[in-house]
Design an enzyme around this catalytic site. Structure first.
Site, PDB file in Angstrom:
ATOM      1  N   SER A 129       1.121   6.415   6.524  1.00 22.59           N
ATOM      2  CA  SER A 129       0.048   5.463   6.841  1.00 22.59           C
ATOM      3  C   SER A 129       0.341   4.858   8.199  1.00 22.59           C
ATOM      4  CB  SER A 129       0.039   4.344   5.797  1.00 22.59           C
ATOM      5  OG  SER A 129      -0.808   3.283   6.197  1.00 22.59           O
ATOM      6  N   TYR A 142       3.796  -3.075   1.304  1.00 27.13           N
ATOM      7  CA  TYR A 142       3.257  -1.729   1.530  1.00 27.13           C
ATOM      8  C   TYR A 142       3.844  -1.122   2.805  1.00 27.13           C
ATOM      9  CZ  TYR A 142      -0.299   1.945   2.246  1.00 27.13           C
ATOM     10  OH  TYR A 142      -0.952   3.140   2.451  1.00 27.13           O
TER      11      TYR A 142
HETATM   12  C1  8X3 Z   1      -3.954   2.530   4.788  1.00 27.36           C
HETATM   13  C2  8X3 Z   1      -4.048   1.811   6.056  1.00 27.36           C
HETATM   14  O1  8X3 Z   1      -4.363  -0.467   7.175  1.00 27.36           O
HETATM   15  O2  8X3 Z   1      -4.561  -0.425   4.766  1.00 27.36           O
HETATM   16  O3  8X3 Z   1      -2.721   3.103   4.528  1.00 27.36           O
HETATM   17  O4  8X3 Z   1      -2.408  -0.209   5.802  1.00 27.36           O
HETATM   18  S1  8X3 Z   1      -3.825   0.106   5.919  1.00 27.36           S
END
Ligand code: 8X3
Length: 243
Positions: A129, A142
Site C-alpha cells: 500500500s 495499518y
Molecule cells: C490503501 C491506501 O490511503 O487507505 O491501502 O492507506 S490508504
C-alpha cells in the site's frame, strides 16, 4: 498450464486478479476464508477454491499441499485495515490483527510456497500500500503492518538474489473496492463512502489487477521491483482532487 495462488481472493483486488489471471490462461488457486465466495469464483474461472486463513499454520500448509510442488505466481493480497483512530485512542487488538494478517500472515504464505515458486522460476507480487511509504493521521497501525510487509519484500529480494524467483511489490493508493473502507470502519457504510467523496474516479480493483498481471507476465528475467499506483486525482496521500 501455469498456476497462480491469489490470497484474499474472495473480493476486491484479489477477486479481480484471480479473474484476470484466469483470462490469461492460469489455473488459479483462489484462497480466502469465505468458502462460498471462493467456490463461486473458482467455478466461474475454472480455478480451485482453497479455504485459507493466512493466520493459520494448518490452512497455509494445506494451500502449499494444493499446489503440488510447483507454482508460477503468488499474489500476496490478503490483508486490510482496521480502524482510523489516532495513536492516543488506538485499539491495539486491531493493530495486532493487522500485523497478524498483512505482515506475519503474508510471511507465512510466502515461506510455505517459496520452494514451489523457485521450482517454477516463479514470481511473488506483494500487494502492500502507499501506507507503507509513510505514516498518516489515524493510520499508524495499518502503516506499521504494511511497512512490515514491505520489509519482507526487501529482505527476501536480497536473500534470494541468486535464486530463480522474482520478488515484486505493488503499492495501491485510493482504490474503491466494496470492502476495504467498509472493513476499516467496522461496517459503517456512510463513513466508508466519505473516503471517496467527490473523487471523480478512484482506482478500481480491476485497475490494480491489470498492473499485477502485467508484472507477473513479463519475461522471467524482468523484475519490476515496486510500482506505486494511484488514481490521477490523488497526487499524494493528502493531495486529493474532490469536486
Ligand atoms: C490503501 C491506501 O490511503 O487507505 O491501502 O492507506 S490508504
Amino acid at each position: 498450464m501455469k498456476t497462480a495462488v491469489v490470497t484474499g481472493a474472495s473480493s476486491g483486488i484479489g477477486a479481480a486478479t484471480a479473474r484476470q489471471l484466469a483470462a490469461q490462461g492460469y489455473r488459479v488457486f483462489c484462497a480466502a476464508r469465505r468458502v462460498e465466495r471462493i467456490e463461486a469464483l473458482a467455478a466461474e474461472i475454472g480455478g480451485v477454491a482453497v479455504t485459507c486463513d493466512i493466520t493459520s499454520d494448518d490452512d497455509v500448509a494445506r494451500l502449499a499441499d494444493a499446489v503440488e510442488g510447483r507454482l508460477d505466481v503468488l499474489v500476496n493480497n490478503a490483508g486490510g485495515a482496521l480502524g482510523l483512530e489516532p495513536v492516543s485512542e488506538a485499539d491495539l487488538d486491531k493493530w495486532a490483527a493487522m500485523i497478524a494478517t498483512n505482515t506475519i500472515g503474508t510471511a507465512r504464505v510466502t515461506k510455505a510456497l517459496l520452494p514451489a515458486l523457485t521450482a517454477a522460476q516463479g514470481i511473488i507480487v506483494f500487494v502492500t500500500s502507499t501506507a507503507a511509504d509513510s505514516g498518516y493521521e489515524g493510520g499508524a497501525g495499518y502503516c506499521a503492518a504494511k511497512a512490515g510487509e514491505r520489509s519482507i519484500v526487501e529482505s527476501l529480494r536480497l536473500e534470494l538474489f541468486d535464486q530463480p524467483v522474482r520478488i515484486t511489490e505493488i503499492c495501491p493508493g485510493m482504490v474503491a473496492t466494496e470492502e476495504f473502507s467498509l472493513t476499516r470502519f467496522g461496517g459503517d457504510q456512510s463513513r466508508a463512502d466519505k473516503v471517496y467523496d467527490g473523487v471523480a474516479e478512484p482506482l478500481t480493483a480491476d485497475d490494480v489487477a491489470d498492473t499485477i498481471v502485467y508484472m507477473a507476465t513479463r519475461p522471467s528475467h524482468v523484475n519490476i521491483d515496486r510500482v506505486t499506483i494511484r488514481p490521477r486525482a490523488q497526487a499524494a496521500q493528502h493531495k486529493v482532487h474532490r469536486v
